[in-house]
Design a protein around this motif. Structure first.
Motif, mmCIF file in Angstrom:
data_model
loop_
_atom_site.group_PDB
_atom_site.id
_atom_site.type_symbol
_atom_site.label_atom_id
_atom_site.label_comp_id
_atom_site.label_asym_id
_atom_site.label_seq_id
_atom_site.Cartn_x
_atom_site.Cartn_y
_atom_site.Cartn_z
ATOM 1 N N GLN A 157 -19.101 61.669 11.580
ATOM 2 C CA GLN A 157 -17.719 61.185 11.172
ATOM 3 C C GLN A 157 -18.082 59.429 11.097
ATOM 4 O OE1 GLN A 157 -14.386 62.425 13.717
ATOM 5 N NE2 GLN A 157 -14.637 64.359 12.491
ATOM 6 N N ASN A 158 -18.460 59.083 12.216
ATOM 7 C CA ASN A 158 -18.788 57.439 12.179
ATOM 8 C C ASN A 158 -19.776 57.098 10.890
ATOM 9 O OD1 ASN A 158 -17.191 57.254 14.523
ATOM 10 N ND2 ASN A 158 -18.766 57.416 15.848
ATOM 11 N N ARG A 159 -20.709 57.843 10.911
ATOM 12 C CA ARG A 159 -21.480 57.527 9.579
ATOM 13 C C ARG A 159 -20.629 57.602 8.318
ATOM 14 N NH1 ARG A 159 -24.696 61.288 10.186
ATOM 15 N NH2 ARG A 159 -26.126 60.225 11.775
ATOM 16 N N ALA A 160 -19.895 58.539 8.212
ATOM 17 C CA ALA A 160 -19.097 58.749 6.986
ATOM 18 C C ALA A 160 -18.031 57.489 6.746
ATOM 19 C CB ALA A 160 -18.366 60.064 6.880
ATOM 20 N N LEU A 161 -17.453 57.212 8.062
ATOM 21 C CA LEU A 161 -16.542 56.149 7.988
ATOM 22 C C LEU A 161 -17.286 54.575 7.544
ATOM 23 C CD1 LEU A 161 -14.234 56.978 11.185
ATOM 24 C CD2 LEU A 161 -13.768 57.205 8.486
ATOM 25 N N GLN A 162 -18.825 54.366 8.147
ATOM 26 C CA GLN A 162 -19.462 53.283 8.129
ATOM 27 C C GLN A 162 -19.541 53.246 6.430
ATOM 28 O OE1 GLN A 162 -20.181 50.643 9.723
ATOM 29 N NE2 GLN A 162 -18.777 51.743 11.856
ATOM 30 N N ALA B 71 -17.742 54.813 3.975
ATOM 31 C CA ALA B 71 -16.772 54.438 3.350
ATOM 32 C C ALA B 71 -16.123 52.949 3.444
ATOM 33 C CB ALA B 71 -15.636 55.504 3.929
ATOM 34 N N LYS B 72 -16.494 52.572 4.553
ATOM 35 C CA LYS B 72 -16.218 50.935 4.957
ATOM 36 C C LYS B 72 -17.005 50.212 4.030
ATOM 37 C CE LYS B 72 -16.002 47.638 8.575
ATOM 38 N NZ LYS B 72 -16.313 47.029 9.752
ATOM 39 N N GLN B 73 -18.299 50.493 3.970
ATOM 40 C CA GLN B 73 -19.339 49.863 2.886
ATOM 41 C C GLN B 73 -18.752 49.871 1.558
ATOM 42 O OE1 GLN B 73 -23.203 50.833 3.685
ATOM 43 N NE2 GLN B 73 -23.319 50.037 5.860
ATOM 44 N N ASP B 74 -18.328 51.156 1.166
ATOM 45 C CA ASP B 74 -18.124 51.572 -0.118
ATOM 46 C C ASP B 74 -16.749 50.685 -0.451
ATOM 47 O OD1 ASP B 74 -20.116 52.943 -0.452
ATOM 48 O OD2 ASP B 74 -19.022 54.933 -0.250
ATOM 49 N N ALA B 75 -15.568 50.653 0.672
ATOM 50 C CA ALA B 75 -14.396 50.004 0.262
ATOM 51 C C ALA B 75 -14.587 48.418 0.158
ATOM 52 C CB ALA B 75 -13.387 50.198 1.409
ATOM 53 N N LEU B 76 -15.700 47.966 0.825
ATOM 54 C CA LEU B 76 -15.854 46.427 0.946
ATOM 55 C C LEU B 76 -16.531 45.991 -0.344
ATOM 56 C CD1 LEU B 76 -15.931 43.812 2.374
ATOM 57 C CD2 LEU B 76 -18.315 44.588 3.425
#
Length: 728
Positions: free
Chosen positions: A317-322, A324-329
């Motif tokens: 989940q943390n890997r997916a969140l990271q 997603a965070k990069q994609d959002a950034l």
């Protein structure tokens, strides 16, 4: 006291229990051959025996204290240990009187205590076997893998009890059969995949399953025969079995996990047949203790497996969140870049258009030309508002619109809306009629540009949903008028309205001339009404409805309009200016007579040739003396020349090609006064960060493109009046 401490004390007792001194002290050595005499040596030994006896008597007192204060198992072993230590102390105490002449009774007492010490010592040594489960527990807990725990249990039990075989049976998923899962044969492991299963209805299985302790099985039972491993020619020895609960983790996320019984396993232990042994109560107790420890170890293994599973899920989940965070950034950066490009690409041309229209308004024009020019200015303002809304909505993602509430002339706005509507109708082949109530108030407060935008949207929606020829009618009247008003939609506002407010209704209807039914675009329902148009137009109507509601109004499609094929209605609330209120005429009408800008020396830096020419023309129209440059270095050079001594205002575009507006401002404030010259930013972006950054580096104001004639004059007037107050 812990069980490990018990082991330590037992070991210590054996170290301290040394043979007592001989009672017959006959020495062949002569006294004068040694430094110490015989009497001195015997006296030292006597004192040592007394000191040892004191130590022996103090240890039981400490053990009794720990036994009374602690809830420890095998207390009878500790009492044996206490008795052993006390008897050892008595032998040392009595031995202290044997170094000299002594009586027969003393020797008899010493012999009795030595014999009792020997008996208790032997009994204590025998009971050490009860500590084997504790040693097994330590070995079992070295690993928290399920299979390792079970295999270790089989090995250690086989070593401790000298077993012929150990086996573990577990039920299948349907709990109808017991399968052999772990087995020990000749100190080697093997998976008994070919071993036939045993039904859970077997009498031996039911007996073991229903009991909490170890049970002696019938040698002829299926569990005994199959677990013995010897086959029919080699019958097994005595067989014991015990049920081991298999726990699972529940409510792991709630803090302390709960352990629930999931199933059970049967541990079968087989004694060697050739030794003709039988199970003792002590051995069965060991089996029960080991089974309990194995169940606890398996529960810990379940917790560990569940925690590792949760950890793996959290890592994923943390890997997916990271990611997603990069994609959002990246998406945010791309959106900001797109917004900046679109902002500059849309607002800069609009700045030139609106500036040129402002200049044209001062020319000598006919009445019709002036009306067309004013309409184009109003339309440009509407387009500028739409661009600002798009940029703000895409940048802030809040879907909210800011209202610009001020007094304006309602009659003039209606005339301009009618003029533009007439042009749109002529293009579509429709005639246009306006019917306005003469008693409408003129000076009202509201967002003029957004009201104008909504009216144009209504006109466009009706024209786009129709084909052929016809007539479009615009009716404007107050809430008290009787032009077929829909009282149930807006009549309740009047009862709640206070003095000083008026509700104006704008109704636009279209009537077709000999228009066949198929020329009307299919009807799409919206919000309980029937709205004509495409899906995209309905989406536009939805945004328009939100904007109207933000202005405390309402807009809807009139059902069954009188005299029209289609009709839309708009009701808005305006605040009416009091009769004795201040003059609210357009500031652009009186700005030329304002001597505040006359002779004001302004340095303008803008890289866009058209924007620079338009802004210069607007400033000169105010009465300013303008010197224009196209880069940051040219601006700095101009301030270093003679012009800098009389320059009062510097207008900087923030996106200059070499030195941007921030760098130029920093250089100016570094070598010039903090308050003079006044510096105004000129930018197509107007967010909070840009305005705050401009204020921090020393800029006095900001003009957003596209800037109208009135907006530029208002901002310059504000900063000049503020500077005069500071200097005063």
């Amino acid at each position: 006291m812990s069980k490990q401490s018990l082991i330590f004390l037992l070991t210590l007792s054996f170290l301290l229990s040394k043979p007592t001194a001989e009672t017959d002290f006959r020495c062949n050595c002569e006294d004068e051959s040694y430094f110490f005499s015989i009497e001195t040596i015997l006296e030292c030994q006597r004192i040592s025996d007394f000191l040892i006896a004191v130590a022996y008597f103090s240890i039981p007192i400490e053990l009794l204290y720990f036994v009374s204060c602690s809830n420890i198992p095998f207390k009878w072993v500790l009492f044996q240990f206490i008795a052993f230590i006390v008897l050892c102390g008595m032998t040392h105490l009595l031995n202290g009187w044997t170094y000299g002449p002594h009586s027969f009774q003393l020797m008899l007492a010493l012999t009795v205590f030595k014999f009792l010490t020997a008996l208790v010592s032997f009994a204590t040594a025998i009971t050490l076997i009860t500590l084997i489960p504790l040693l097994l527990k330590v070995k079992i807990r070295k690993s928290l893998d399920r299979h390792t725990i079970l295999d270790t249990t089989l090995v250690e039990l086989s070593k401790a009890l000298d077993l012929q075989n150990c086996a573990i049976w577990m039920p299948n998923t349907s709990k109808t059969e017991m399968n052999l899962t772990h087995e020990l044969k000749g100190r080697s492991f093997s998976k008994a995949a070919a071993t036939p299963p045993i039904s859970t209805g077997d009498p031996a299985v039911r007996e073991v399953k229903g009991s909490d302790g170890a049970k002696i099985l019938n040698p002829d039972s299926a569990l005994s025969v199959i677990s013995g491993g010897g086959g029919a020619h080699e019958p097994p020895g005595a067989v014991a079995a015990i049920r081991m609960p298999m726990l699972r983790v529940s409510n792991f996320k709630g803090g302390t996990p709960e352990m629930l019984p999931a199933c059970y396993a049967i541990l079968v232990l087989v004694l060697p047949s050739e030794q003709d042994r039988s199970w003792s109560n002590q051995e069965l107790e060991i089996v029960e203790v080991v089974a309990d420890q194995v169940a606890v170890a398996l529960s810990h293994a379940s917790v560990l497996e569940e925690s590792q599973l949760m950890r793996d899920k959290l890592v994923e989940q943390n890997r997916a969140l990271q990611q997603a965070k990069q994609d959002a950034l990246m998406a945010s950066q791309a959106r900001n870049a797109f917004q900046m490009v679109m902002s500059n690409g849309l607002r800069r041309p609009m700045h030139s258009i609106m500036g040129l229209l402002s200049v044209m308004q001062d020319e000598k024009l006919s009445t019709e030309q002036r009306l067309l020019c004013d309409t184009m200015v109003r339309t440009s303002n509407v387009l500028s508002t739409l661009i600002t809304d798009i940029m703000d909505t895409s940048g802030k993602d809040n879907g909210r619109f800011s209202l610009e509430m001020r007094y304006f002339e309602l009659h003039s706005m209606i005339k301009e809306a009618a003029c533009l509507s007439k042009c749109l109708c002529s293009y579509k082949g429709y005639s246009f009629v306006i019917e306005a109530e003469k008693s409408l108030p003129n000076h009202v407060m509201g967002d003029e540009r957004r009201v104008f935008l909504v009216i144009l949207h209504m006109v466009r929606s009706l024209l786009n949903g129709s084909k052929g020829a016809g007539c479009l009618t615009l009716r404007v009247y107050s809430a008290g008028g009787g032009q077929g008003s829909n009282e149930q939609r807006w009549g309740h506002w009047r009862s709640n309205s206070s003095d000083g407010y008026v509700y104006i209704r704008f109704e636009i209807g279209i009537r077709h001339i000999d228009s066949p039914e198929e020329n009307i675009v299919p009807v799409i329902p919206y919000g309980g009404n029937r709205y004509y148009g495409t899906v995209e137009e309905n989406m536009s109507f939805s945004a328009c409805k939100k904007l109207v509601q933000l202005m405390q109004g309402d807009i809807w499609v009139v059902s069954n309009p009188e005299g029209f094929d289609k009709s839309m209605a708009l009701v808005l609330r305006f605040h009416v200016r009091p009769i004795a209120g201040p003059d609210i005429s357009d500031p652009s009408d009186r700005v030329h007579s304002n001597s505040l800008f006359r002779g004001l020396k302004v340095l303008l830096a803008d890289p866009d040739d058209v924007n620079r020419a338009v802004t210069r023309k607007l400033l000169e129209k105010l009465g300013c003396v303008v010197y224009a440059v196209s880069s940051g270095y040219e601006c700095v050079s101009a301030l270093e020349s003679n012009f800098s001594a009389t320059c009062q205002i510097v207008i900087l575009d923030l996106n200059l090609p070499d030195l941007d507006g921030y760098d130029v401002t920093t250089r100016i404030r570094k070598f010039r006064s903090r308050n003079w010259p006044l510096i105004v930013a000129l930018t197509a972006n107007d967010d909070g960060e840009t305005r705050d950054k401009c204020a921090k580096i020393g800029m006095n104001g900001l003009i957003q493109k596209p800037g109208t004639f009135r907006e530029i004059s208002d901002e310059l007037r504000r900063i000049l009046m503020q500077a005069n107050r500071i200097l005063a």
